[in-house]
Design an enzyme around this catalytic site. Structure first.
Site, mmCIF file in Angstrom:
data_model
loop_
_atom_site.group_PDB
_atom_site.id
_atom_site.type_symbol
_atom_site.label_atom_id
_atom_site.label_comp_id
_atom_site.label_asym_id
_atom_site.label_seq_id
_atom_site.Cartn_x
_atom_site.Cartn_y
_atom_site.Cartn_z
ATOM 1 N N ASP A 13 0.814 -1.210 0.000
ATOM 2 C CA ASP A 13 0.000 0.000 0.000
ATOM 3 C C ASP A 13 0.852 1.266 0.000
ATOM 4 O OD1 ASP A 13 0.813 -0.551 2.596
ATOM 5 O OD2 ASP A 13 -1.114 -0.092 3.517
ATOM 6 N N CYS A 14 2.072 1.191 0.540
ATOM 7 C CA CYS A 14 2.960 2.358 0.457
ATOM 8 C C CYS A 14 3.367 2.607 -0.993
ATOM 9 C CB CYS A 14 4.197 2.146 1.317
ATOM 10 S SG CYS A 14 3.840 1.961 3.075
#
Length: 717
Positions: free
Chosen positions: A447-448
């Site tokens: 998700d980063c």
């Protein structure tokens, strides 16, 4: 050795602290008066130390966008020189003690300003009623928290007769004494020499010699778990511990309710205070521990040496691939301690470790503590950039320099290489990924990568920005994410799910849940799907079939993960509101709304049912522990913003209901544009709270701006 004199009450002068940031690295420095004159404090320094900022009173906002603009004007002051937004990442009470214990064992002196400010933090965050410490800053006193932080205070120089120590020691004894500390506490005390290794369950390094094909090989565990138990196994296997000192002799008296020599250590292996057991031992784990104990009594010397050597090889690869920063705050001091035991404290490797402990140390108005990682730089900056780009504030002249600097930062933080010997050290390829904190840390997070890519794509669409992140670099990021989709269609954090769910049955930590495996998460899945959608708008022909397949399976996972009440369970922030925002955003990306989707309608009804009387939303961390929604005693601006973002993404028809939340956020805004810190926002492993103090700026700005974008300009009555 750390200072061992009685506690000084002369804490530091906060006006002499400075935060230095360079290439994402953030370190605090205490200056003398002459140095302080030459290096003035920035607004960010003053803000995080709770010093007066002299920020101007801004015109009272008439519209939500006015309020968002005021929030942005305040928050821009906090941008660091290298373009990112720094912040504390604290909350757990088991992190700072690991650093202090490691420094003591390795005979390192903690600089005086740091020493006294760590004392101040520990005493400030102790339970006001009984003087103990919980597993995190919002928790009730536990044996785990109280034991480790009592020891940290004593090693830092707090006298045993200091009132705070007398009170904490009494609480520890009432809770069952240090014999009842959970497994991680037993390990730290054993390494320090104030507990016996015979009193903890085995951590055999021989597991690293097993064939990877076996489902319980450590390489199949969740990355944080294997990176904690790797150095633990190296130390445990050799029964390494600190050189004895008079202070340690005193601690062996203070931590227990009976004489140290009279304790039956083998009986303490499974002695854990019942109140703090989040995940009880299973019969399978107890059986395996019994087998391991039998093995410990007759382990072949050559096999043990081979296993220790393999553990050391794995430790060296971790150190090199992370530039000695390591994955996170538990294995950071553990790896440093292994290096000390193996090579001493004069070698270059140890010096690198000591230098990079500074990356984790954060100074605040409450004192100094060890962060959960070396920061959340990429994560926070990416969310901020997405917010201001989506709502149009990035187009305003006053925001353009902020955006240019943030884009430059995210450009530099993309990981451009793969780990050395990645197969040998059980790492995935990383080229093209973005990390949680900064490039040097070197770990892919799904998700980063997704949030950073969305942010960069949005910023590079602006007419005034550089386009340094080239199409091939975005393709590298897409390749990384597509490799990370699990068989169930969801996306995990660092890696694919590598082992069977049965692995959770041998979770040995007692105080944490869901730590043995990578799991798919609705938050990660939505983040990746939205980033793939944004990418496809710019490069529609690249791996289009693979992206279609990822969407199909990802959406199926999101719908399947929805709970019967319409919510999704959040694993990285509190809790149902957070994950339900992500769930709705994911479905809205393919055109599902309140009107045309039963799944989205059900999710909206869940959120609406949790709105509080003042128009806001607030959820307590107990939701994470119990799996059942718990209202916070007071609505929270961050969670209110998440709920508003979700309802607007769903095109929820009752705008008056959403407007009540908007008014709540506006009412909490201060005259200079800031929002004050309320409850803690984040969580991990179900039971450990962690702070994201930048959220109180990012998400209110985003929600206020989205309201105006979706509903239209105007004053809310």
């Amino acid at each position: 050795m750390p200072h061992s004199s009685p506690l000084t009450l002369n804490y530091t002068d906060l006006t002499r602290w400075r935060l230095r940031t360079e290439d994402g690295r953030q370190t605090w420095h205490y200056l003398n008066e002459a140095e302080a004159e030459k290096w003035p404090q920035t607004a960010a320094d003053k803000y995080w130390l709770d010093l007066k900022l002299n920020s101007p009173t801004l015109p009272k906002p008439r519209t939500p966008l006015d309020a968002a603009r005021n929030g942005l004007k305040f928050y821009q002051q906090l941008q660091c020189e290298d373009g990112h937004f720094a912040g504390a990442y604290g909350g757990p009470h088991f992190l700072t003690p690991g650093y202090v214990i490691t420094m003591y064992i390795s005979k390192q002196t903690i600089p005086e300003p740091m020493r006294v400010e760590m004392i101040r933090y520990l005493l400030t965050t102790a339970n006001k009623d009984d003087g103990g410490w919980g597993i995190h800053v919002a928790g009730e006193s536990t044996v785990f928290g109280t034991t480790l932080n009592y020891v940290a205070c004593r090693l830092l120089g707090v006298n045993r007769d200091h009132p705070a120590m007398v009170l904490a020691r009494g609480t520890l004894h009432k809770l069952g004494s240090a014999t009842a500390v959970p497994a991680w506490g037993k390990f730290w005390l054993s390494a320090l020499g104030v507990y016996e290794y015979e009193g903890m369950n085995p951590v055999p390094p021989e597991l690293w010699l097993l064939p990877y094909a076996l489902p319980f090989h450590p390489g199949r565990w969740w990355i944080h778990t294997r990176m904690v138990y790797l150095p633990m196994s190296f130390i445990y296997a050799q029964r390494l511990k600190a050189d004895d000192t008079p202070l340690l002799e005193q601690l062996r008296e203070e931590l227990y309710t009976q004489s140290y020599d009279s304790i039956d250590w083998p009986k303490q292996c499974n002695n854990v205070a019942a109140a703090e057991v989040f995940y009880p031992h299973t019969k399978l784990l107890d059986g395996l521990n019994t087998i391991c104990w039998m093995y410990e009594k007759c382990s072949p010397r050559r096999l043990r040496k081979w296993a220790v050597d393999e553990a050391w090889t794995q430790l060296q690869m971790e150190d090199k691939n992370t530039s000695y920063g390591n994955l996170a705050s538990v294995n950071k001091p553990l790896n440093m301690l292994c290096t000390y035991f193996k090579l001493g404290n004069e070698c270059e490797e140890f010096k690198q470790h000591r230098e990079h402990t500074l990356d984790y140390i954060w100074m605040s108005e409450s004192g100094m503590h060890f962060n959960g990682t070396d920061g959340s730089q990429v994560w926070d900056t990416a969310f901020f950039c997405q917010a201001v780009c989506e709502v149009g504030l990035a187009n305003e002249p006053s925001c353009q320099d902020t955006i240019k600097r943030a884009l430059e930062f995210l450009d530099t933080q993309q990981i451009r290489t793969d780990p050395e010997n990645h197969t040998r050290c059980y790492r995935d390829l990383t080229k093209g990924a973005w990390p949680f904190s900064r490039r040097a840390q070197g770990y892919t997070v799904s998700d980063c990568t997704a949030e950073a890519m969305k942010a960069v794509l949005s910023m590079q669409d602006l007419p005034y920005t550089n386009k340094n992140v080239t199409p091939d670099r975005f393709r590298d990021a897409v390749d990384v994410m597509l490799r990370m989709q699990n068989k169930d269609g969801g996306f995990a954090t660092y890696e694919l799910t590598r082992g069977p769910t049965l692995l959770e049955k041998i979770n040995p930590a007692e105080v944490f849940g869901d730590i043995m495996l990578e799991y798919s998460y609705p938050e990660c899945t939505t983040a990746v799907l939205l980033s793939l959608k944004a990418f496809r708008k710019r490069q529609p022909n690249y791996r289009s079939d693979a992206i279609d397949t990822a969407f199909k399976h990802g959406l199926r996972y999101i719908k399947k993960a929805q709970r019967p009440d319409g919510s999704w369970f959040g694993s990285w922030a509190i809790c149902f509101i957070y994950a339900t925002w992500f769930g709705i955003e994911g479905l809205s990306a393919v055109g599902e709304t309140y009107e045309n989707s039963g799944t989205v309608r059900k999710a909206c009804e869940f959120l609406v049912s949790k709105q509080q009387a003042d128009g806001g939303w607030g959820e307590d961390y107990k939701s994470c522990e119990t799996g059942v929604f718990h209202h916070h005693a007071q609505s929270q601006v961050v969670q209110t913003a998440w709920a508003i973002l979700a309802l607007l993404a769903a095109q929820y028809p009752d705008k008056n209901l959403i407007a009540r939340g908007i008014k709540l956020i506006m009412s909490r805004q201060q005259p200079d544009g800031r929002w004050n810190q309320e409850g803690i926002e984040g969580v991990f492993n179900r039971n450990a709270l962690i702070a994201y103090p930048n959220y109180k700026f990012i998400f209110p700005i985003w929600a206020l701006g989205r309201w105006e974008s979706e509903v239209g300009p105007g004053v809310i009555a």
